[in-house]
Design a protein around this motif. Sequence first.
Motif, PDB file in Angstrom:
ATOM      1  N   ALA A  23       0.838  -1.201   0.000  1.00 28.58           N
ATOM      2  CA  ALA A  23       0.000   0.000   0.000  1.00 28.58           C
ATOM      3  C   ALA A  23       0.867   1.243   0.000  1.00 28.58           C
ATOM      4  O   ALA A  23       0.641   2.177  -0.766  1.00 28.58           O
ATOM      5  CB  ALA A  23      -0.921  -0.004   1.209  1.00 28.58           C
ATOM      6  N   TYR A  24       1.894   1.219   0.857  1.00 27.20           N
ATOM      7  CA  TYR A  24       2.724   2.416   0.906  1.00 27.20           C
ATOM      8  C   TYR A  24       3.673   2.514  -0.264  1.00 27.20           C
ATOM      9  O   TYR A  24       4.189   3.593  -0.547  1.00 27.20           O
ATOM     10  CB  TYR A  24       3.418   2.540   2.269  1.00 27.20           C
ATOM     11  N   SER A  25       3.883   1.380  -0.990  1.00 27.58           N
ATOM     12  CA  SER A  25       4.670   1.494  -2.222  1.00 27.58           C
ATOM     13  C   SER A  25       3.938   2.336  -3.244  1.00 27.58           C
ATOM     14  O   SER A  25       4.562   3.091  -3.994  1.00 27.58           O
ATOM     15  CB  SER A  25       4.936   0.114  -2.822  1.00 27.58           C
ATOM     16  N   THR A  26       2.588   2.196  -3.287  1.00 24.83           N
ATOM     17  CA  THR A  26       1.856   3.002  -4.262  1.00 24.83           C
ATOM     18  C   THR A  26       2.044   4.478  -3.941  1.00 24.83           C
ATOM     19  O   THR A  26       2.222   5.306  -4.823  1.00 24.83           O
ATOM     20  CB  THR A  26       0.352   2.679  -4.250  1.00 24.83           C
ATOM     21  N   TYR A  27       2.026   4.762  -2.643  1.00 24.87           N
ATOM     22  CA  TYR A  27       2.250   6.149  -2.211  1.00 24.87           C
ATOM     23  C   TYR A  27       3.674   6.581  -2.543  1.00 24.87           C
ATOM     24  O   TYR A  27       3.900   7.655  -3.112  1.00 24.87           O
ATOM     25  CB  TYR A  27       1.979   6.236  -0.712  1.00 24.87           C
ATOM     26  N   ALA A  28       4.638   5.680  -2.228  1.00 27.36           N
ATOM     27  CA  ALA A  28       6.038   6.003  -2.480  1.00 27.36           C
ATOM     28  C   ALA A  28       6.277   6.193  -3.973  1.00 27.36           C
ATOM     29  O   ALA A  28       7.005   7.095  -4.380  1.00 27.36           O
ATOM     30  CB  ALA A  28       6.936   4.892  -1.949  1.00 27.36           C
ATOM     31  N   GLU A  29       5.616   5.353  -4.764  1.00 24.90           N
ATOM     32  CA  GLU A  29       5.808   5.469  -6.205  1.00 24.90           C
ATOM     33  C   GLU A  29       5.407   6.858  -6.690  1.00 24.90           C
ATOM     34  O   GLU A  29       6.100   7.500  -7.457  1.00 24.90           O
ATOM     35  CB  GLU A  29       4.972   4.417  -6.920  1.00 24.90           C
ATOM     36  N   ARG A  30       4.264   7.318  -6.186  1.00 22.07           N
ATOM     37  CA  ARG A  30       3.787   8.626  -6.633  1.00 22.07           C
ATOM     38  C   ARG A  30       4.711   9.729  -6.143  1.00 22.07           C
ATOM     39  O   ARG A  30       4.952  10.714  -6.836  1.00 22.07           O
ATOM     40  CB  ARG A  30       2.363   8.849  -6.142  1.00 22.07           C
ATOM     41  N   PHE A 291      17.519  -6.296   6.788  1.00 25.52           N
ATOM     42  CA  PHE A 291      16.919  -6.956   5.633  1.00 25.52           C
ATOM     43  C   PHE A 291      15.865  -6.044   5.002  1.00 25.52           C
ATOM     44  O   PHE A 291      15.836  -5.842   3.786  1.00 25.52           O
ATOM     45  CB  PHE A 291      16.308  -8.281   6.081  1.00 25.52           C
ATOM     46  N   LEU A 292      15.001  -5.476   5.860  1.00 25.07           N
ATOM     47  CA  LEU A 292      13.946  -4.597   5.340  1.00 25.07           C
ATOM     48  C   LEU A 292      14.552  -3.392   4.634  1.00 25.07           C
ATOM     49  O   LEU A 292      14.060  -2.960   3.586  1.00 25.07           O
ATOM     50  CB  LEU A 292      13.047  -4.125   6.488  1.00 25.07           C
ATOM     51  N   ALA A 293      15.651  -2.856   5.185  1.00 28.72           N
ATOM     52  CA  ALA A 293      16.279  -1.700   4.556  1.00 28.72           C
ATOM     53  C   ALA A 293      16.765  -2.062   3.166  1.00 28.72           C
ATOM     54  O   ALA A 293      16.579  -1.300   2.207  1.00 28.72           O
ATOM     55  CB  ALA A 293      17.436  -1.211   5.407  1.00 28.72           C
ATOM     56  N   LYS A 294      17.371  -3.261   3.060  1.00 28.79           N
ATOM     57  CA  LYS A 294      17.838  -3.694   1.735  1.00 28.79           C
ATOM     58  C   LYS A 294      16.663  -3.822   0.772  1.00 28.79           C
ATOM     59  O   LYS A 294      16.722  -3.400  -0.383  1.00 28.79           O
ATOM     60  CB  LYS A 294      18.556  -5.039   1.840  1.00 28.79           C
ATOM     61  N   ILE A 295      15.565  -4.420   1.272  1.00 25.37           N
ATOM     62  CA  ILE A 295      14.388  -4.600   0.412  1.00 25.37           C
ATOM     63  C   ILE A 295      13.868  -3.240  -0.046  1.00 25.37           C
ATOM     64  O   ILE A 295      13.607  -3.023  -1.228  1.00 25.37           O
ATOM     65  CB  ILE A 295      13.274  -5.351   1.170  1.00 25.37           C
ATOM     66  N   LEU A 296      13.760  -2.311   0.917  1.00 27.57           N
ATOM     67  CA  LEU A 296      13.191  -1.015   0.567  1.00 27.57           C
ATOM     68  C   LEU A 296      14.078  -0.291  -0.431  1.00 27.57           C
ATOM     69  O   LEU A 296      13.585   0.410  -1.314  1.00 27.57           O
ATOM     70  CB  LEU A 296      12.987  -0.161   1.823  1.00 27.57           C
ATOM     71  N   PHE A 297      15.397  -0.500  -0.315  1.00 30.15           N
ATOM     72  CA  PHE A 297      16.263   0.119  -1.308  1.00 30.15           C
ATOM     73  C   PHE A 297      15.923  -0.401  -2.696  1.00 30.15           C
ATOM     74  O   PHE A 297      15.825   0.363  -3.647  1.00 30.15           O
ATOM     75  CB  PHE A 297      17.741  -0.147  -1.016  1.00 30.15           C
ATOM     76  N   PHE A 298      15.704  -1.727  -2.791  1.00 27.06           N
ATOM     77  CA  PHE A 298      15.417  -2.265  -4.117  1.00 27.06           C
ATOM     78  C   PHE A 298      14.043  -1.838  -4.608  1.00 27.06           C
ATOM     79  O   PHE A 298      13.847  -1.635  -5.807  1.00 27.06           O
ATOM     80  CB  PHE A 298      15.569  -3.786  -4.139  1.00 27.06           C
ATOM     81  N   VAL A 299      13.090  -1.706  -3.683  1.00 28.37           N
ATOM     82  CA  VAL A 299      11.776  -1.188  -4.095  1.00 28.37           C
ATOM     83  C   VAL A 299      11.961   0.210  -4.677  1.00 28.37           C
ATOM     84  O   VAL A 299      11.412   0.551  -5.737  1.00 28.37           O
ATOM     85  CB  VAL A 299      10.798  -1.167  -2.908  1.00 28.37           C
ATOM     86  N   PHE A 300      12.783   1.002  -3.991  1.00 26.65           N
ATOM     87  CA  PHE A 300      13.075   2.343  -4.508  1.00 26.65           C
ATOM     88  C   PHE A 300      13.748   2.244  -5.860  1.00 26.65           C
ATOM     89  O   PHE A 300      13.445   3.011  -6.775  1.00 26.65           O
ATOM     90  CB  PHE A 300      13.971   3.105  -3.525  1.00 26.65           C
ATOM     91  N   PHE A 301      14.655   1.276  -6.002  1.00 25.41           N
ATOM     92  CA  PHE A 301      15.372   1.128  -7.262  1.00 25.41           C
ATOM     93  C   PHE A 301      14.399   0.809  -8.399  1.00 25.41           C
ATOM     94  O   PHE A 301      14.515   1.361  -9.493  1.00 25.41           O
ATOM     95  CB  PHE A 301      16.419   0.020  -7.122  1.00 25.41           C
ATOM     96  N   PHE A 302      13.427  -0.061  -8.118  1.00 19.94           N
ATOM     97  CA  PHE A 302      12.400  -0.364  -9.123  1.00 19.94           C
ATOM     98  C   PHE A 302      11.728   0.917  -9.595  1.00 19.94           C
ATOM     99  O   PHE A 302      11.493   1.119 -10.784  1.00 19.94           O
ATOM    100  CB  PHE A 302      11.337  -1.286  -8.507  1.00 19.94           C
TER     101      PHE A 302
END
Lengths: 344, 182
Positions: A23-30, A291-302
Amino acid sequence: MELILFKVGLVVVLFLISLLIAAYSTYAERKVAAFMQDRIGPNRAGPIGILQPLADGLKMFMKEDIIPQNANRFLFILGPAISMATALMTSAVIPWGPDLNLFGTTVSLQVADINIGILYIMGVLSLGVYGIMIGGWASNNKYSILGSIRASTQMISYELAMGMSIVAVIMTTGSLSISQMVSSQEGSFGMGWNVFYQPLGFLIFLVCAFAETNRTPFDLPECETELVGGYHTEYSSMKLGFYLFSEYVNMFISSAIIASLFFGGYNFPYMQVVQENTSQILFAVICTGVFLAKILFFVFFFMWVRWTIPRFRFDQLMDLGWKVLLPLSILNMLITGFFILLNN
Amino acid sequence: MQSLTNRSKVVSNKTMSWSERIYLPAILAGLRITLAHFFKKKVTIQYPEQTKDHGPYFRGVHVLKRDDQGRENCTACGLCALSCPAEAITMVAAERKPGEEHLYREEKYAIEYEINMLRCIFCGFCEEACPKDAIYLTDLLPTSNYTRKKFVYTKDMLLEGIAPEDRRDVSKRRKGIREGAM
Ligand code: SF4
Ligand code: SF4
């Protein structure tokens, strides 16, 4: 009994975390999109727009739910359900932290440490294509069917290269279980990450992960300029929401897989030192946080890539998949094998 | 012919070099650019709270002016309506009665005066045509509405108030481009 309770709890927590992060990825994406375009992005719902995902979700629920007259009702509903279910299923085999010693029993922060974890992930990921395929097919719409054909071709083609690049990792680890893959990267003060041993493999896997999640530059299945909405042209209301949402869950899971296969999962530099000086629970929390920080970095990278690179043409996409990535991954596999032989 | 800018590039069909073909350096360069923009100052103006400064030529919603003694300037001559290319202005004229001298400057005045904001193209011809300095365009924007009817601005919406704080300042207003040119 306690073990089952613990696992059920873990499943529920994971489920909620995946949904929350999606859910917050959609927000982050925007927000990311806006920032990269020198804008501010959504900032009206709550302070700095923090309630935007809720507002979006509410909007989705309030929309009229249309099932086209000529669509196959059952399959039309099944499509988004499969997409969502397969997206959520993959999180089961990802080790979120090191083993814990709780009340005398050892419990692992992993729902199921099955010994073929990576095969399970590949399997479930390729099931995900059914959600898109069935949805597009059942819509009885040309754009939808074209979109879903593209999606399935693309996913099948890139799965090959993806599998090959994973084989190299499996060869060095000597195991198919993800938790072992992660713990094998503990060496060199927690920096024995596979990305240093398998840079080419990582690159191939990364590109394939973009293609598997249908993200830009490989978002041809939902290419607006040619296909209106792609496979979800006919979808509305929460069914559309499910499709869009499963894309973000997929993105989160793919980031988790990249992080655990190539970036050491929960391993971080000097973690032995930290382990000796902190309590066990705190250590587990730190590991999960890393681990979560690494994941969030890659989400940001996407997202970063999405707002940078334009879309591929379909023939270029196929060329890249079959003529470049597949031979490269086979080459990578051979080189890995050669070095393993040399070490023996 | 000499080019006007030095921005144009000569197109060539040269084959791509190896580093161009693997595409990755280009991607990295692109990623660097978008990341730089990520930290740049944002250009957004938060509209309802912040507004952009408008230049003296900006043409927005009209105001009907009064003179220093609070009398309406307009004499219902109809020149504004005549000059209006969009036919947005309509009015009904009336004769000033004895005892109304403090309300209307001339013997004839507009008892009704309407501008249809959906027709208006904000060209500013009306203010240029007006011989009595009665109508000016301001930097206000017509607000959004649910019915077409609400976009027909009546005289009481256009007319400025008598009290000094209700007056609309148009001293900085510059009418049309032509005025400056002449
Ligand atoms: S601004 Fe132009 S279109 Fe609008 S009322 Fe005046 S003359 Fe007519
Ligand atoms: S606003 Fe000016 S031009 Fe229009 S009717 Fe009144 S005096 Fe005449």
